[in-house]
Design a protein around this motif. Sequence first.
Motif, PDB file in Angstrom:
ATOM      1  N   ARG A   1       0.811  -1.214   0.000  1.00  0.00           N
ATOM      2  CA  ARG A   1       0.000   0.000   0.000  1.00  0.00           C
ATOM      3  C   ARG A   1       0.845   1.265   0.000  1.00  0.00           C
ATOM      4  NH1 ARG A   1      -4.122  -1.679   4.749  1.00  0.00           N
ATOM      5  NH2 ARG A   1      -2.268  -2.868   5.352  1.00  0.00           N
ATOM      6  N   MET A   2       2.148   1.121   0.245  1.00  0.00           N
ATOM      7  CA  MET A   2       3.038   2.269   0.165  1.00  0.00           C
ATOM      8  C   MET A   2       3.406   2.588  -1.279  1.00  0.00           C
ATOM      9  SD  MET A   2       3.884   3.809   3.010  1.00  0.00           S
ATOM     10  CE  MET A   2       5.434   4.600   2.592  1.00  0.00           C
ATOM     11  N   GLY A   3       3.117   1.673  -2.201  1.00  0.00           N
ATOM     12  CA  GLY A   3       3.505   1.888  -3.580  1.00  0.00           C
ATOM     13  C   GLY A   3       5.004   1.825  -3.789  1.00  0.00           C
ATOM     14  N   SER A   4       5.691   1.090  -2.932  1.00  0.00           N
ATOM     15  CA  SER A   4       7.143   0.991  -2.995  1.00  0.00           C
ATOM     16  C   SER A   4       7.543  -0.472  -3.130  1.00  0.00           C
ATOM     17  CB  SER A   4       7.773   1.581  -1.728  1.00  0.00           C
ATOM     18  OG  SER A   4       9.146   1.289  -1.647  1.00  0.00           O
ATOM     19  N   GLU A   5       8.582  -0.730  -3.923  1.00  0.00           N
ATOM     20  CA  GLU A   5       9.084  -2.091  -4.037  1.00  0.00           C
ATOM     21  C   GLU A   5       9.761  -2.540  -2.751  1.00  0.00           C
ATOM     22  OE1 GLU A   5      11.571  -2.567  -7.404  1.00  0.00           O
ATOM     23  OE2 GLU A   5      10.028  -2.000  -8.855  1.00  0.00           O
ATOM     24  N   LEU A   6      10.317  -1.588  -2.020  1.00  0.00           N
ATOM     25  CA  LEU A   6      10.998  -1.896  -0.761  1.00  0.00           C
ATOM     26  C   LEU A   6       9.990  -1.921   0.376  1.00  0.00           C
ATOM     27  CD1 LEU A   6      13.941  -2.306   0.273  1.00  0.00           C
ATOM     28  CD2 LEU A   6      13.919   0.118   0.893  1.00  0.00           C
ATOM     29  N   PRO A   7       9.960  -2.970   1.202  1.00  0.00           N
ATOM     30  CA  PRO A   7       9.034  -2.985   2.346  1.00  0.00           C
ATOM     31  C   PRO A   7       9.205  -1.742   3.208  1.00  0.00           C
ATOM     32  CG  PRO A   7      10.000  -5.145   2.044  1.00  0.00           C
ATOM     33  CD  PRO A   7      10.736  -4.225   1.100  1.00  0.00           C
ATOM     34  N   LYS A   8       8.107  -1.267   3.754  1.00  0.00           N
ATOM     35  CA  LYS A   8       8.097   0.036   4.426  1.00  0.00           C
ATOM     36  C   LYS A   8       9.015   0.096   5.632  1.00  0.00           C
ATOM     37  CE  LYS A   8       3.715  -1.679   6.168  1.00  0.00           C
ATOM     38  NZ  LYS A   8       2.244  -1.552   6.091  1.00  0.00           N
ATOM     39  N   GLN A   9       9.296  -1.051   6.270  1.00  0.00           N
ATOM     40  CA  GLN A   9      10.186  -1.016   7.429  1.00  0.00           C
ATOM     41  C   GLN A   9      11.629  -0.669   7.048  1.00  0.00           C
ATOM     42  OE1 GLN A   9       8.226  -3.544   6.553  1.00  0.00           O
ATOM     43  NE2 GLN A   9       9.303  -5.497   6.492  1.00  0.00           N
ATOM     44  N   PHE A  10      11.934  -0.723   5.748  1.00  0.00           N
ATOM     45  CA  PHE A  10      13.279  -0.407   5.288  1.00  0.00           C
ATOM     46  C   PHE A  10      13.373   0.959   4.611  1.00  0.00           C
ATOM     47  CE2 PHE A  10      13.102  -5.130   5.098  1.00  0.00           C
ATOM     48  CZ  PHE A  10      14.002  -5.371   6.126  1.00  0.00           C
ATOM     49  N   LEU A  11      12.248   1.665   4.490  1.00  0.00           N
ATOM     50  CA  LEU A  11      12.281   3.010   3.917  1.00  0.00           C
ATOM     51  C   LEU A  11      13.007   3.962   4.866  1.00  0.00           C
ATOM     52  CD1 LEU A  11       8.620   3.247   2.547  1.00  0.00           C
ATOM     53  CD2 LEU A  11      10.707   2.676   1.284  1.00  0.00           C
ATOM     54  N   MET A  12      13.529   5.036   4.314  1.00  0.00           N
ATOM     55  CA  MET A  12      14.329   5.966   5.108  1.00  0.00           C
ATOM     56  C   MET A  12      13.448   6.992   5.812  1.00  0.00           C
ATOM     57  SD  MET A  12      17.224   4.666   4.757  1.00  0.00           S
ATOM     58  CE  MET A  12      18.355   5.878   5.469  1.00  0.00           C
ATOM     59  N   LEU A  13      13.782   7.265   7.050  1.00  0.00           N
ATOM     60  CA  LEU A  13      13.079   8.222   7.893  1.00  0.00           C
ATOM     61  C   LEU A  13      14.108   8.904   8.778  1.00  0.00           C
ATOM     62  CD1 LEU A  13      10.285   9.259   8.967  1.00  0.00           C
ATOM     63  CD2 LEU A  13      10.356   7.363  10.589  1.00  0.00           C
ATOM     64  N   GLN A  14      14.227  10.224   8.672  1.00  0.00           N
ATOM     65  CA  GLN A  14      15.267  10.939   9.408  1.00  0.00           C
ATOM     66  C   GLN A  14      16.654  10.354   9.090  1.00  0.00           C
ATOM     67  OE1 GLN A  14      14.751  13.492  12.461  1.00  0.00           O
ATOM     68  NE2 GLN A  14      13.409  13.944  10.747  1.00  0.00           N
ATOM     69  N   ASN A  15      16.840  10.012   7.824  1.00  0.00           N
ATOM     70  CA  ASN A  15      18.126   9.504   7.309  1.00  0.00           C
ATOM     71  C   ASN A  15      18.530   8.140   7.868  1.00  0.00           C
ATOM     72  OD1 ASN A  15      18.644  11.872   5.718  1.00  0.00           O
ATOM     73  ND2 ASN A  15      19.208  12.928   7.616  1.00  0.00           N
ATOM     74  N   LYS A  16      17.570   7.441   8.452  1.00  0.00           N
ATOM     75  CA  LYS A  16      17.804   6.075   8.923  1.00  0.00           C
ATOM     76  C   LYS A  16      16.583   5.233   8.567  1.00  0.00           C
ATOM     77  CE  LYS A  16      20.879   7.060  12.856  1.00  0.00           C
ATOM     78  NZ  LYS A  16      20.960   8.531  12.751  1.00  0.00           N
ATOM     79  N   PRO A  17      16.730   3.916   8.461  1.00  0.00           N
ATOM     80  CA  PRO A  17      15.567   3.078   8.139  1.00  0.00           C
ATOM     81  C   PRO A  17      14.491   3.167   9.222  1.00  0.00           C
ATOM     82  CG  PRO A  17      17.615   1.854   7.862  1.00  0.00           C
ATOM     83  CD  PRO A  17      17.978   3.130   8.565  1.00  0.00           C
ATOM     84  N   VAL A  18      13.253   3.030   8.808  1.00  0.00           N
ATOM     85  CA  VAL A  18      12.134   3.002   9.752  1.00  0.00           C
ATOM     86  C   VAL A  18      12.411   1.995  10.865  1.00  0.00           C
ATOM     87  CG1 VAL A  18       9.718   2.269   9.986  1.00  0.00           C
ATOM     88  CG2 VAL A  18      10.368   3.849   8.149  1.00  0.00           C
ATOM     89  N   LEU A  19      12.900   0.839  10.492  1.00  0.00           N
ATOM     90  CA  LEU A  19      13.162  -0.213  11.473  1.00  0.00           C
ATOM     91  C   LEU A  19      14.146   0.234  12.538  1.00  0.00           C
ATOM     92  CD1 LEU A  19      12.804  -3.135  12.398  1.00  0.00           C
ATOM     93  CD2 LEU A  19      14.535  -3.815  10.718  1.00  0.00           C
ATOM     94  N   TYR A  20      15.130   1.033  12.168  1.00  0.00           N
ATOM     95  CA  TYR A  20      16.099   1.534  13.146  1.00  0.00           C
ATOM     96  C   TYR A  20      15.390   2.249  14.290  1.00  0.00           C
ATOM     97  CZ  TYR A  20      18.969   5.008  15.441  1.00  0.00           C
ATOM     98  OH  TYR A  20      19.558   5.790  16.402  1.00  0.00           O
ATOM     99  N   HIS A  21      14.459   3.130  13.975  1.00  0.00           N
ATOM    100  CA  HIS A  21      13.801   3.941  15.001  1.00  0.00           C
ATOM    101  C   HIS A  21      13.024   3.063  15.980  1.00  0.00           C
ATOM    102  CE1 HIS A  21      14.855   7.680  12.960  1.00  0.00           C
ATOM    103  NE2 HIS A  21      14.533   7.083  11.831  1.00  0.00           N
ATOM    104  N   THR A  22      12.365   2.039  15.453  1.00  0.00           N
ATOM    105  CA  THR A  22      11.614   1.127  16.321  1.00  0.00           C
ATOM    106  C   THR A  22      12.545   0.364  17.253  1.00  0.00           C
ATOM    107  OG1 THR A  22       9.943   0.891  14.585  1.00  0.00           O
ATOM    108  CG2 THR A  22       9.942  -0.752  16.351  1.00  0.00           C
ATOM    109  N   LEU A  23      13.573  -0.220  16.690  1.00  0.00           N
ATOM    110  CA  LEU A  23      14.523  -0.980  17.503  1.00  0.00           C
ATOM    111  C   LEU A  23      15.190  -0.092  18.541  1.00  0.00           C
ATOM    112  CD1 LEU A  23      16.293  -3.101  14.720  1.00  0.00           C
ATOM    113  CD2 LEU A  23      14.524  -3.877  16.316  1.00  0.00           C
TER     114      LEU A  23
END
Length: 225
Positions: A15-37
């Motif tokens: 639903r993000m319209g991205s080939e890359l799963p959303k947990q690996f998209l960049m947010l604040q210059n780091k992957p989304v997953l980084y912030h959660t962890l």
Amino acid sequence: MNKVAIIVAGGAGKRMGSELPKQFLMLQNKPVLYHTLNTFLSAYDDLQIVLVLAEDYVDMGREIIDAYFENDRIRIAVGGATRFDSVKNGLALVEDEAIIFVHDAVRCALTTRLIHRCYETALEMGTAIPVVKSSDSLRIINDDGLNEAIDRDKIVLVQTPQVFHSKILIPAFNIDYKDWFTDEASVVEAFGMMVTLVEGEKQNLKITHPVDLAIAEQVLADRAK
């Protein structure tokens, strides 16, 4: 009490319209997953993480762990066909009695305050499910196609982390899967246990659409000021 966070990161992000799963998209210059962890690791020094990843993305997950974290606190499990299967695979790595958090990897804007609140409630009550009230008007569509308004004061929106004592959650996941298992609370209720609700956070949004990523970007930017 031991603390284990099962971070479920097996989504494909269609639903993000991205080939890359959303947990690996960049947010604040780091992957989304980084912030959660990082938020979970910051919440408690003795908290361990089981990161559940789709098999095709295990290597990408390891790269993030190696780049940003001391990997002795993070283990990886391979996800299954459903969320139920993925969580069950993560639970298989929980060896000792513990308070277990189950959290969506893409809810990356949660705070350590919410983690603490859920932990303290689960320690006392055995379960803790964060919820927020709906600010929108709500209607229900009946089986005959008609619709009617419902009292929004009686409705809450469910978030994660959903937190349980291991003596409750692990046995619950030994029951047979049902299509209506949308979260861990529904599994535990089917097992015959009641769950305790706690106050969630409006900003603890689940990144599903592109606009959610933009909102999370602003939330994290505001906190950094």
